[in-house]
Scaffold this motif. Sequence first.
Motif, PDB file in Angstrom:
ATOM      1  N   ASP A  70       2.606   2.901  -2.599  1.00  0.00           N
ATOM      2  CA  ASP A  70       1.445   1.997  -2.639  1.00  0.00           C
ATOM      3  C   ASP A  70       0.471   2.353  -1.510  1.00  0.00           C
ATOM      4  O   ASP A  70      -0.750   2.358  -1.712  1.00  0.00           O
ATOM      5  N   MET A  71       1.025   2.630  -0.335  1.00  0.00           N
ATOM      6  CA  MET A  71       0.188   2.944   0.824  1.00  0.00           C
ATOM      7  C   MET A  71      -0.653   4.192   0.564  1.00  0.00           C
ATOM      8  O   MET A  71      -1.868   4.209   0.826  1.00  0.00           O
ATOM      9  N   VAL A  72      -0.018   5.229   0.025  1.00  0.00           N
ATOM     10  CA  VAL A  72      -0.745   6.473  -0.238  1.00  0.00           C
ATOM     11  C   VAL A  72      -1.806   6.251  -1.319  1.00  0.00           C
ATOM     12  O   VAL A  72      -2.946   6.712  -1.202  1.00  0.00           O
ATOM     13  N   PHE A  86      -3.215   3.420  -8.057  1.00  0.00           N
ATOM     14  CA  PHE A  86      -4.151   2.610  -7.259  1.00  0.00           C
ATOM     15  C   PHE A  86      -4.217   1.191  -7.837  1.00  0.00           C
ATOM     16  O   PHE A  86      -4.168   0.201  -7.093  1.00  0.00           O
ATOM     17  N   VAL A  87      -4.313   1.102  -9.150  1.00  0.00           N
ATOM     18  CA  VAL A  87      -4.351  -0.213  -9.800  1.00  0.00           C
ATOM     19  C   VAL A  87      -3.066  -0.989  -9.499  1.00  0.00           C
ATOM     20  O   VAL A  87      -3.108  -2.171  -9.135  1.00  0.00           O
ATOM     21  N   THR A  88      -1.931  -0.321  -9.633  1.00  0.00           N
ATOM     22  CA  THR A  88      -0.652  -0.976  -9.299  1.00  0.00           C
ATOM     23  C   THR A  88      -0.682  -1.502  -7.870  1.00  0.00           C
ATOM     24  O   THR A  88      -0.278  -2.637  -7.591  1.00  0.00           O
ATOM     25  N   GLY A  89      -1.195  -0.682  -6.948  1.00  0.00           N
ATOM     26  CA  GLY A  89      -1.266  -1.075  -5.538  1.00  0.00           C
ATOM     27  C   GLY A  89      -2.201  -2.251  -5.315  1.00  0.00           C
ATOM     28  O   GLY A  89      -1.898  -3.175  -4.546  1.00  0.00           O
ATOM     29  N   MET A  90      -3.344  -2.239  -5.983  1.00  0.00           N
ATOM     30  CA  MET A  90      -4.308  -3.339  -5.808  1.00  0.00           C
ATOM     31  C   MET A  90      -3.735  -4.658  -6.332  1.00  0.00           C
ATOM     32  O   MET A  90      -3.932  -5.716  -5.732  1.00  0.00           O
ATOM     33  N   VAL A  91      -3.030  -4.585  -7.452  1.00  0.00           N
ATOM     34  CA  VAL A  91      -2.426  -5.811  -7.994  1.00  0.00           C
ATOM     35  C   VAL A  91      -1.334  -6.312  -7.049  1.00  0.00           C
ATOM     36  O   VAL A  91      -1.256  -7.508  -6.749  1.00  0.00           O
TER      37      VAL A  91
END
Length: 333
Positions: free
Chosen positions: A197-199, A305-310
């Motif tokens: 997620d961080m990357v 990126f979408v997974t991380g934002m959610v």
Amino acid sequence: MAPAAPASATKCSSGIVISVLLPLALLMAAAGTSSAQLSTGFYSSSCPGVYDAVKSVVQSAVASEQRMGASIVRLFFHDCFVQGCDASLLLDDTPSFQGEKMANPNNGSVRGFEVIDAVKSAVEKVCPGVVSCADILAIAARDSVVILGGPTWDVKVGRRDSTTASFSGANNNIPPPTSGLANLTSLFAAQGLSQKDMVALSGAHTIGQARCTNFRAHVYNDTNIDGSFARTRQSGCPRSSGSSGDNNLAPLDLQTPTVFENNYYKNLVCKKGLLHSDQELFNGGATDALVQSYASGQSEFFSDFVTGMVKMGDITPLTGSGGQIRKNCRRVN
Ligand code: HEM
Ligand SMILES: *[C@@H]1O[C@H](CO)[C@@H](O)[C@H](O)[C@H]1NC(C)=O
Ligand SMILES: *[C@@H]1O[C@H](CO)[C@@H](O)[C@H](O)[C@H]1NC(C)=O
Ligand SMILES: *[C@@H]1O[C@H](CO)[C@@H](O)[C@H](O)[C@H]1NC(C)=O
């Protein structure tokens, strides 16, 4: 259309052997997982007009200044990392109240509050007293990414606004650009976010600008940086700190800082990350393979990126009867 990347930005990626396995397991902090009450349909009967209202204000703000899209995305990140996505960042200081705006990562740096105020006004006209400032920030961040050419997603909503803020939380939870990979990883893990997620979320640095004070040491002193890129950035950033040059800006993505694509990772592979913390993601460590993968596969980056934002949007929201729906995002009711 984004202009084609200069040849030098693609050539340098040859000859790199991928020998690092993606980390399979990561110690995850238990914090930040209470997301049960957010949903994409939260306003479907109480304020179906919220999405159009947010989008039209963000659209015109970005049309008059493209960097604003980046600034709004960053506001969401800096809000969520301090007591969750609760609009705590938006609260102004008063003589009796210390907010987050003057904390180190934010002072003289975060921007876009006037745009969020304008969005809030537009939303209040459509459905007064219904939509939280925290949700407005989440929707505005998504819209900003989309407007600049990035992926879209359904935003989970139902957050409420805090009545408190945390100056020390802003100083301690938001990673500084001097961070190494281990510290970046642990500060994200403390929010329940994985190294992956961080990357992926760091790919937001494909848009926006940074100040000389934040990249000076990297371009003058680090060795894991392309020499000609370092000299270019030195020329806009005087060596001595405390000078008027401290606030000189440079693009986080040297090619297209107003287009949301995967150039950020291509730059890292070329040792052209602007911040020390950026280049740490591709510096011989465990995240090299993922950076390489995003550099060659934009759709994989967009999806992660979408997974991380959610996931970031799920960090400890106030829901139910917690907090309040602020009338003015800058102060508690
Ligand atoms: C991984 C750790 C991160 C570090 C160390 C970091 C650090 C920074 C720094 C130092 C700046 C420049 C600020 C200035 O000079 O005024 C910046 C800008 C920015 N950051 Fe990050 N950041 C990180 C992660 C993120 C994440 C997760 C997001 C969003 C998902 C994000 C979005 C942005 C954006 C869009 C800008 C440009 C803002 C503008 O132009 O107004 N960053 N970041
Ligand atoms: C915020 O930045 C201003 C201008 O650089 C500085 O004068 C002030 O001391 C800073 N505030 C804090 C709390 O660090
Ligand atoms: C990184 O973490 C170490 C150990 O927790 C700490 O001592 C150090 O100050 C941190 N450095 C940065 C730049 O955050
Ligand atoms: C570079 O490193 C040296 C030695 O640690 C330090 O004195 C100097 O201030 C640094 N320069 C910059 C621009 O960070």
